[in-house]
Scaffold this motif. Structure first.
Motif, PDB file in Angstrom:
ATOM      1  N   VAL A 345       0.884  -1.234   0.033  1.00 55.45           N
ATOM      2  CA  VAL A 345      -0.016  -0.115  -0.047  1.00 55.45           C
ATOM      3  C   VAL A 345       0.876   1.374   0.009  1.00 55.45           C
ATOM      4  N   ARG A 346       2.109   1.326   0.724  1.00 58.53           N
ATOM      5  CA  ARG A 346       3.023   2.459   0.881  1.00 58.53           C
ATOM      6  C   ARG A 346       3.585   2.807  -0.326  1.00 58.53           C
ATOM      7  N   GLU A 347       3.738   1.610  -1.220  1.00 64.06           N
ATOM      8  CA  GLU A 347       4.481   1.830  -2.433  1.00 64.06           C
ATOM      9  C   GLU A 347       3.392   2.100  -3.421  1.00 64.06           C
ATOM     10  N   ARG A 348       2.178   1.717  -3.486  1.00 70.00           N
ATOM     11  CA  ARG A 348       1.154   2.184  -4.375  1.00 70.00           C
ATOM     12  C   ARG A 348       0.926   3.910  -4.408  1.00 70.00           C
ATOM     13  N   MET A 349       1.113   4.053  -3.111  1.00 69.97           N
ATOM     14  CA  MET A 349       0.622   5.803  -2.780  1.00 69.97           C
ATOM     15  C   MET A 349       1.818   6.308  -3.251  1.00 69.97           C
ATOM     16  N   THR A 350       3.130   5.911  -3.111  1.00 71.15           N
ATOM     17  CA  THR A 350       4.199   6.685  -3.467  1.00 71.15           C
ATOM     18  C   THR A 350       4.408   6.766  -4.843  1.00 71.15           C
ATOM     19  N   LYS A 351       3.924   5.504  -5.642  1.00 68.67           N
ATOM     20  CA  LYS A 351       3.839   5.541  -7.147  1.00 68.67           C
ATOM     21  C   LYS A 351       3.234   6.444  -7.927  1.00 68.67           C
ATOM     22  N   ARG A 352       2.041   6.629  -7.102  1.00 69.28           N
ATOM     23  CA  ARG A 352       1.215   7.424  -7.807  1.00 69.28           C
ATOM     24  C   ARG A 352       1.509   8.935  -7.913  1.00 69.28           C
ATOM     25  N   VAL A 353       2.081   9.361  -6.722  1.00 68.63           N
ATOM     26  CA  VAL A 353       3.026  10.718  -6.830  1.00 68.63           C
ATOM     27  C   VAL A 353       4.155  10.883  -7.818  1.00 68.63           C
ATOM     28  N   GLU A 354       4.555   9.619  -7.719  1.00 70.00           N
ATOM     29  CA  GLU A 354       5.836   9.763  -8.758  1.00 70.00           C
ATOM     30  C   GLU A 354       5.381   9.777 -10.150  1.00 70.00           C
ATOM     31  N   GLU A 355       4.558   9.161 -10.446  1.00 66.86           N
ATOM     32  CA  GLU A 355       4.040   9.272 -11.936  1.00 66.86           C
ATOM     33  C   GLU A 355       3.493  10.568 -12.399  1.00 66.86           C
ATOM     34  N   PHE A 356       2.690  11.220 -11.657  1.00 63.94           N
ATOM     35  CA  PHE A 356       2.154  12.287 -11.830  1.00 63.94           C
ATOM     36  C   PHE A 356       3.032  13.304 -11.770  1.00 63.94           C
ATOM     37  N   THR A 357       4.074  13.420 -10.873  1.00 60.43           N
ATOM     38  CA  THR A 357       5.275  14.426 -10.611  1.00 60.43           C
ATOM     39  C   THR A 357       6.243  14.418 -12.033  1.00 60.43           C
ATOM     40  N   TYR A 358       6.345  13.158 -12.251  1.00 58.36           N
ATOM     41  CA  TYR A 358       7.100  12.845 -13.649  1.00 58.36           C
ATOM     42  C   TYR A 358       6.780  13.584 -14.732  1.00 58.36           C
ATOM     43  N   THR A 359       5.316  13.327 -14.962  1.00 57.44           N
ATOM     44  CA  THR A 359       4.689  13.771 -16.101  1.00 57.44           C
ATOM     45  C   THR A 359       4.857  15.240 -15.936  1.00 57.44           C
ATOM     46  N   LEU A 360       4.518  15.957 -14.788  1.00 58.03           N
ATOM     47  CA  LEU A 360       4.573  17.467 -14.663  1.00 58.03           C
ATOM     48  C   LEU A 360       5.875  17.914 -15.163  1.00 58.03           C
ATOM     49  N   LEU A 361       7.105  17.387 -14.313  1.00 56.75           N
ATOM     50  CA  LEU A 361       8.294  17.874 -14.575  1.00 56.75           C
ATOM     51  C   LEU A 361       8.631  17.949 -16.199  1.00 56.75           C
ATOM     52  N   THR A 362       8.464  16.772 -16.829  1.00 61.63           N
ATOM     53  CA  THR A 362       8.780  16.547 -18.214  1.00 61.63           C
ATOM     54  C   THR A 362       8.086  16.920 -19.274  1.00 61.63           C
ATOM     55  N   GLU A 363       6.799  17.062 -18.999  1.00 60.67           N
ATOM     56  CA  GLU A 363       5.797  17.264 -20.265  1.00 60.67           C
ATOM     57  C   GLU A 363       5.140  18.740 -20.064  1.00 60.67           C
ATOM     58  N   VAL A 364       5.095  19.222 -18.955  1.00 61.05           N
ATOM     59  CA  VAL A 364       4.607  20.334 -18.506  1.00 61.05           C
ATOM     60  C   VAL A 364       5.506  21.646 -17.905  1.00 61.05           C
ATOM     61  N   PHE A 365       6.249  21.284 -17.188  1.00 68.17           N
ATOM     62  CA  PHE A 365       7.183  22.315 -16.783  1.00 68.17           C
ATOM     63  C   PHE A 365       8.453  22.486 -17.406  1.00 68.17           C
ATOM     64  N   ASN A 366       8.773  21.462 -18.356  1.00 70.36           N
ATOM     65  CA  ASN A 366       9.977  21.567 -18.970  1.00 70.36           C
ATOM     66  C   ASN A 366      11.140  21.365 -18.373  1.00 70.36           C
ATOM     67  N   ALA A 367      11.310  20.818 -17.175  1.00 72.00           N
ATOM     68  CA  ALA A 367      12.464  20.649 -16.168  1.00 72.00           C
ATOM     69  C   ALA A 367      13.296  19.734 -16.234  1.00 72.00           C
ATOM     70  N   GLY A 368      12.986  18.759 -17.216  1.00 69.13           N
ATOM     71  CA  GLY A 368      13.894  17.529 -17.575  1.00 69.13           C
ATOM     72  C   GLY A 368      15.388  18.000 -17.821  1.00 69.13           C
ATOM     73  N   GLY A 369      16.302  17.312 -17.359  1.00 71.93           N
ATOM     74  CA  GLY A 369      17.698  17.810 -17.567  1.00 71.93           C
ATOM     75  C   GLY A 369      18.315  18.933 -16.927  1.00 71.93           C
ATOM     76  N   THR A 370      17.408  19.570 -16.156  1.00 71.30           N
ATOM     77  CA  THR A 370      17.958  20.760 -15.193  1.00 71.30           C
ATOM     78  C   THR A 370      18.811  20.309 -13.853  1.00 71.30           C
ATOM     79  N   GLY A 371      18.674  18.913 -13.509  1.00 73.80           N
ATOM     80  CA  GLY A 371      19.631  18.474 -12.579  1.00 73.80           C
ATOM     81  C   GLY A 371      21.047  18.593 -13.020  1.00 73.80           C
ATOM     82  N   ALA A 372      21.618  18.203 -14.244  1.00 79.44           N
ATOM     83  CA  ALA A 372      22.597  18.250 -14.838  1.00 79.44           C
ATOM     84  C   ALA A 372      23.044  19.686 -15.051  1.00 79.44           C
TER      85      ALA A 372
END
Length: 423
Positions: A345-372
């Protein structure tokens, strides 16, 4: 030595190094996160509200996948002395550092005190003691929010509290309390605040505006006023100030992309959407809650929390009269029960947040690659403190307390209705 190891050696502020001497988590000044977004251009990153531990885990996992520099934050009202969340301004950095080391997260992360509200002179005096304690506990960035006050008091409070904020720390200021479509900020108000700070050699990295959003669940459908934001940011361009976008939950992707592309916004606060996703609530594609005919949240069976725990939480909310955006006040009384669920249950809770956030960062916010990009900036600067983005342009003699009050009296603006608009 790898670029990451070199950045780890020089990029962490002294307070962070002291707290976590053996850590491999790259906790950095918020200044670096802002600069990474500006370096990429047309990019902003998530300032994820870490109301609960599982949300923090999900966001950090997404940031690593996206190679995105990010911010984890909690507001004074949520995690301060009178907290309603288990994550506090004194344990947030410890949680983030631990998770980053556990998961092998190597992207730069800032730890941000959001909405440090200053409503009275007593708040200023309390802040002189309390704010240094946040930085001792690993915070690397702060938002001073005196927007509840008239323009002159807002500026004077920012000036008075600044000596108690480390020079290297990320700094956000705010004009226009977040009230939705009422009391919208103006270029005149924003310039007054930023010019007055500049005269006193204070260089805010971000400014938050009332540009049409609200905290919590977005009910109006209006959302961010992109044109107003662009106008204000253009007026502030000579001072190198970026935008901090509050109240993003529920705004559609096109509007968020427009904010990233058309303005100098580099920080986008996301709170309610992450909470609802982790709990397993039904949300639309923008992360805004889908409510039933009674105005209640809709739990998706088999997602997020166990059905039994949600029934218990809902009964508690009903008993306490908690509805809508105030469901956030369930975090503190139920965090340990949430963490006491099965690993699945804990992992499915975390995963739902991860997937939404990943999409935001890469497809909406254009933040992909800013770590480097952020790591490269640290290496080029060679220090944990990149310094201000602007030089002093204003004459301090023209911004004495007397002249500040005189200038403020000439500003024409509508502050909107009175009320509690805290995060």
């Amino acid at each position: 030595m790898s670029d990451f190891d070199r950045a780890l050696k020089i990029g962490r502020p002294p307070t962070v190094e002291k707290l976590f001497p053996n850590s491999r988590a790259l906790l950095v000044s918020g200044k670096y996160i802002d600069r990474a977004m500006r370096k990429k251009g047309g990019a902003m990153t998530i300032a994820a509200n870490g109301r609960s531990h599982l949300v923090i885990r999900g966001v950090l996992a997404a940031a690593q996948r996206a190679d995105a520099a990010i911010i984890i934050e909690i507001a004074k009202s949520e995690g301060g002395a009178n907290a309603y969340c288990p994550t506090s301004l004194w344990n947030m950095a410890r949680q983030v550092d631990a998770v980053m080391n556990e998961l092998g997260v190597t992207v730069p992360v800032a730890i941000h005190t959001d909405h440090y509200a200053i409503k009275t002179q007593a708040d200023v005096e309390a802040g002189k003691v309390e704010i240094p304690s946040f930085f001792d506990a690993g915070v690397t960035s702060i938002a001073i929010d005196a927007s509840h006050q008239p323009d002159d008091e807002n500026l004077l409070a920012n000036i008075a509290i600044n000596p108690f904020i480390p020079e290297w720390a990320g700094l956000e200021t705010e004009v226009g309390e977040i009230k939705g479509t009422e009391g919208l900020s103006s270029p005149e108000e924003a310039l007054f605040l930023i010019q007055g700070l500049n005269a006193h050699n204070i260089h805010a990295d971000w400014i938050a505006l009332n540009n049409g959003t609200t905290h919590g669940i977005e009910a109006s459908g209006s959302g961010i006023n992109v044109e107003l934001t662009e106008e204000i940011h253009n007026a502030l361009a000579p001072y190198g100030v970026s935008g901090a976008q509050h109240g993003t939950s529920g705004n559609d992707s096109d509007r968020l992309r427009a904010i990233a592309e058309k303005t100098t916004t580099t920080k986008a606060n996301v709170a309610t959407a992450l909470q609802l996703l982790s709990w397993g609530m039904e949300v639309n594609e923008f992360g805004n809650a889908v409510m039933d005919e009674n105005g209640d949240l809709i739990k998706i069976k088999g997602e997020g929390l166990t059905e039994e725990l949600w029934v218990e939480m809902k009964a508690y909310a009903d008993e306490k009269g908690i509805k809508g955006s105030n469901f956030k006040k369930l975090n503190l009384p139920f965090e340990n029960k949430i963490l006491g669920q099965s690993r699945e249950v804990r992992e499915r809770m975390t995963k739902r947040v991860e997937e939404f956030t990943y999409t935001l960062l890469t497809e909406v916010f254009n933040a992909g690659g800013t770590g480097a990009l952020c790591i490269q900036d640290i290496l080029e600067t060679g220090t944990y403190n990149p310094g201000p983005k602007s030089e002093v342009k204003e004459d301090k003699a023209e911004w004495t307390e007397e002249k500040i009050r005189a200038k403020a009296a000439l500003i024409c603006g509508d502050k909107g209705p009175e009320g509690d608009f805290d995060e």
